[in-house]
Design a protein around this motif. Structure first.
Motif: not given
Length: 248
Positions: A112-114, A51-62, A100-106
């Motif tokens: 970038r994370a992987v 399990p990985c709690k992260a909000d894909l709409s935010k850069d902190s998820s990276i 767009v932020n969720i689909k594209v930004g996410g």
């Protein structure tokens, strides 16, 4: 060492089926979402899940996703949904930007994370949708978010091609999920019809008279694990049950 699949929206209608399918293909799942309890329930049900709690709409998820990946990543899948905000005439503009932020930004945040964990034949996959290619007047967020996603996936296919890494969009037609019912509700309110009438009309728009199912979407994702899928990089895989009218 187990290879990983990183799935955003893993506890959703599509994500759950995709998770099951990829676990069956021998991958360990980094399940990304905002609700840790739901992710833990999914892990208890299916097994082989981180399990990985992260909000894909935010850069902190990276960094959060990056820290959860301790092995080569075979595939990432962004199956996160977007808010339903009505048609293009009255949808809140902020909701369209958020789509767009969720689909594209996410998707880009996942990539970038992987990046350092990707290898030849790794797959970058996002779940798009029929409305990105066949716009309507009543599904503004899905149309805008998915159209932008197709463009970004093509850019990623060009950027990662030299490393043998491929990018793909899977574009289902409407699936009978709670999200679809929200879209249908907006259409019903616009046209002065009942929800049931709209769902019947939407089903009839397919040449099969059927909605796409989450299990069909999971099947398409699993096909991309095969090395032969390299040839499909940059493409959009249509799973619309015969809805698309345009060519190709």
């Amino acid at each position: 060492m187990d290879k990983l699949a990183v799935i955003a929206g893993a506890s959703g209608e599509f994500g759950r089926e995709i998770t099951k399918k990829l676990v069956a293909r021998g991958l360990k799942i980094v399940a990304v979402g905002r609700n840790l309890e739901e992710l833990q329930k999914l892990g208890a049900e299916i097994g082989n899940i981180i399990p990985c709690k992260a909000d894909l709409s935010k850069d902190s998820s990276i960094e959060i996703i990056k820290s959860a990946c301790n092995a080569p990543v075979k595939i990432i899948v962004n199956s996160a949904g977007v808010p339903v905000a009505g048609g293009v005439m009255d949808a809140d503009i902020a909701a369209m930007s958020e789509a767009v932020n969720i689909k594209v930004g996410g998707f880009l945040r996942m990539v970038r994370a992987v990046d350092s964990r990707l290898e030849k034949h790794s797959r970058l996959v996002a779940i798009g949708g029929h409305y990105g290619l066949e716009p309507t007047a009543y599904a503004a967020t899905a149309g805008v978010g998915n159209a932008a996603l197709i463009n970004v996936s093509r850019q990623l296919s060009l950027a990662y091609g030299a490393r043998g890494i491929t990018s793909h969009i899977i574009a289902p037609g409407p699936a009978d999920t709670p999200r679809l019912r929200n879209v249908a509700k907006a259409r019903a309110e616009r046209d002065g019809q009942t929800l049931e009438e709209v769902l019947e009309i939407m089903a009839s728009e397919s040449s099969l008279g059927a909605f796409t199912t989450p299990s069909q979407v999971a099947w398409a994702v699993s096909l991309l694990l095969d090395e032969e899928a390299d040839a499909m990089t940059g493409s959009t895989i249509m799973l619309d049950s015969g809805r698309r009218k345009g060519l190709p």
